[in-house]
Design a protein around this motif. Sequence first.
Motif, short mmCIF file in Angstrom:
data_model
loop_
_atom_site.label_atom_id
_atom_site.label_comp_id
_atom_site.label_asym_id
_atom_site.label_seq_id
_atom_site.Cartn_x
_atom_site.Cartn_y
_atom_site.Cartn_z
N ASN A 1 7.66 11.41 -8.12
CA ASN A 1 8.74 10.56 -7.60
C ASN A 1 8.20 9.54 -6.60
O ASN A 1 8.63 8.38 -6.60
N SER A 2 7.28 9.97 -5.76
CA SER A 2 6.69 9.07 -4.77
C SER A 2 5.93 7.94 -5.46
O SER A 2 6.00 6.78 -5.03
N LEU A 3 5.21 8.28 -6.53
CA LEU A 3 4.46 7.27 -7.26
C LEU A 3 5.40 6.24 -7.89
O LEU A 3 5.18 5.03 -7.80
N VAL A 4 6.46 6.73 -8.51
CA VAL A 4 7.40 5.84 -9.21
C VAL A 4 8.13 4.93 -8.23
O VAL A 4 8.20 3.71 -8.40
N VAL A 5 8.68 5.54 -7.17
CA VAL A 5 9.43 4.76 -6.18
C VAL A 5 8.52 3.77 -5.47
O VAL A 5 8.88 2.60 -5.25
N GLY A 6 7.32 4.22 -5.09
CA GLY A 6 6.38 3.34 -4.41
C GLY A 6 5.95 2.17 -5.30
O GLY A 6 5.87 1.03 -4.84
N ALA A 7 5.68 2.46 -6.57
CA ALA A 7 5.26 1.41 -7.50
C ALA A 7 6.38 0.39 -7.70
O ALA A 7 6.13 -0.83 -7.72
N PHE A 8 7.59 0.87 -7.85
CA PHE A 8 8.73 -0.05 -8.07
C PHE A 8 8.98 -0.94 -6.86
O PHE A 8 9.15 -2.16 -7.00
N SER A 9 8.98 -0.34 -5.68
CA SER A 9 9.23 -1.12 -4.47
C SER A 9 8.11 -2.12 -4.21
O SER A 9 8.34 -3.26 -3.79
N GLY A 10 6.86 -1.69 -4.49
CA GLY A 10 5.72 -2.59 -4.30
C GLY A 10 5.76 -3.77 -5.25
O GLY A 10 5.52 -4.92 -4.85
N ALA A 11 6.08 -3.51 -6.52
CA ALA A 11 6.14 -4.58 -7.51
C ALA A 11 7.28 -5.55 -7.20
O ALA A 11 7.14 -6.76 -7.36
N THR A 12 8.41 -5.01 -6.74
CA THR A 12 9.55 -5.86 -6.39
C THR A 12 9.21 -6.79 -5.23
O THR A 12 9.50 -7.98 -5.26
N GLY A 13 8.57 -6.23 -4.22
CA GLY A 13 8.16 -7.03 -3.07
C GLY A 13 7.18 -8.13 -3.46
O GLY A 13 7.28 -9.26 -2.98
N ALA A 14 6.26 -7.79 -4.36
CA ALA A 14 5.28 -8.77 -4.81
C ALA A 14 5.93 -9.89 -5.59
O ALA A 14 5.60 -11.07 -5.42
N ALA A 15 6.88 -9.54 -6.45
CA ALA A 15 7.55 -10.55 -7.26
C ALA A 15 8.33 -11.54 -6.39
O ALA A 15 8.36 -12.74 -6.66
N LEU A 16 8.92 -11.04 -5.32
CA LEU A 16 9.70 -11.91 -4.44
C LEU A 16 8.82 -12.73 -3.49
O LEU A 16 9.12 -13.88 -3.20
N ARG B 1 -1.29 -4.89 -7.57
CA ARG B 1 -1.88 -4.53 -6.28
C ARG B 1 -0.87 -3.79 -5.41
O ARG B 1 -1.14 -2.74 -4.85
N ASN B 2 0.34 -4.34 -5.29
CA ASN B 2 1.35 -3.74 -4.43
C ASN B 2 1.88 -2.42 -5.01
O ASN B 2 2.22 -1.51 -4.27
N SER B 3 1.97 -2.35 -6.33
CA SER B 3 2.43 -1.10 -6.96
C SER B 3 1.48 0.04 -6.64
O SER B 3 1.90 1.13 -6.25
N VAL B 4 0.18 -0.22 -6.82
CA VAL B 4 -0.83 0.80 -6.54
C VAL B 4 -0.85 1.12 -5.05
O VAL B 4 -0.90 2.29 -4.65
#
Length: 209
Positions: free
Chosen positions: A6-21, A77-80
């Motif tokens: 769960n931590s991996l999934v949530v962290g990856a999603f939030s990181g990718a979203t931040g990067a896209a914005l 990068r942010n997802s990882v």
Amino acid sequence: MTKFSNSLVVGAFSGATGAALGSPLLLVRTQLMSSSDSSIAVGTQHNHQGSFSALKHIFSEGGVRGLWRGTLGMALRNSVSSSMQIASFSVSKDLMDKNHWFKHSNKYVSAFFASNVAAVAKSLTTTPFDVVTTRLYNQPVDNLGKGVLYQGVADCARKIATTEGPLAFYKGLLPYYFRQVPQSILLLMFWDVLKDLQKTFMGKNDEKR
């Protein structure tokens, strides 16, 4: 393992979203930080006069697509980065607490050491993506605002590995780690404190009912 996943999934999603914005601003930041006097300049020089000037110039060259050039690299990068930081902290802290490694110390000592583990994990897994993203952001562009050195993340990674070797992906690892240590400690320890405050608040509300 569920908590880790769960931590991996949530962290990856939030990181990718931040990067896209935030990718256009990270693109501008990279180019501004790379800019220097011609006598000591290294790499491509974009010669922007400031942040707003850079945004205007990049948009005039490549439009909206130009502003988001290199976003995939930053998203990876942010997802990882986010997923490894959160997951390694959660798993290492749970391990310390379950084995009572610091049972005679302050309850947040385990959070302190777990945040250091998170900084190590984040640095080792993120630095290669940081190197690739920096190259993508700072490469010269053609008259359409498209990068001329690399066609994308995979092409950039292949060229780095071929011409500079695998260790090139870890350029800047040590300073990156020392930057991450205070960030991880402050972020994750405050997160742990806030979780305890939430539990206390929710417990008081349950008692009132």
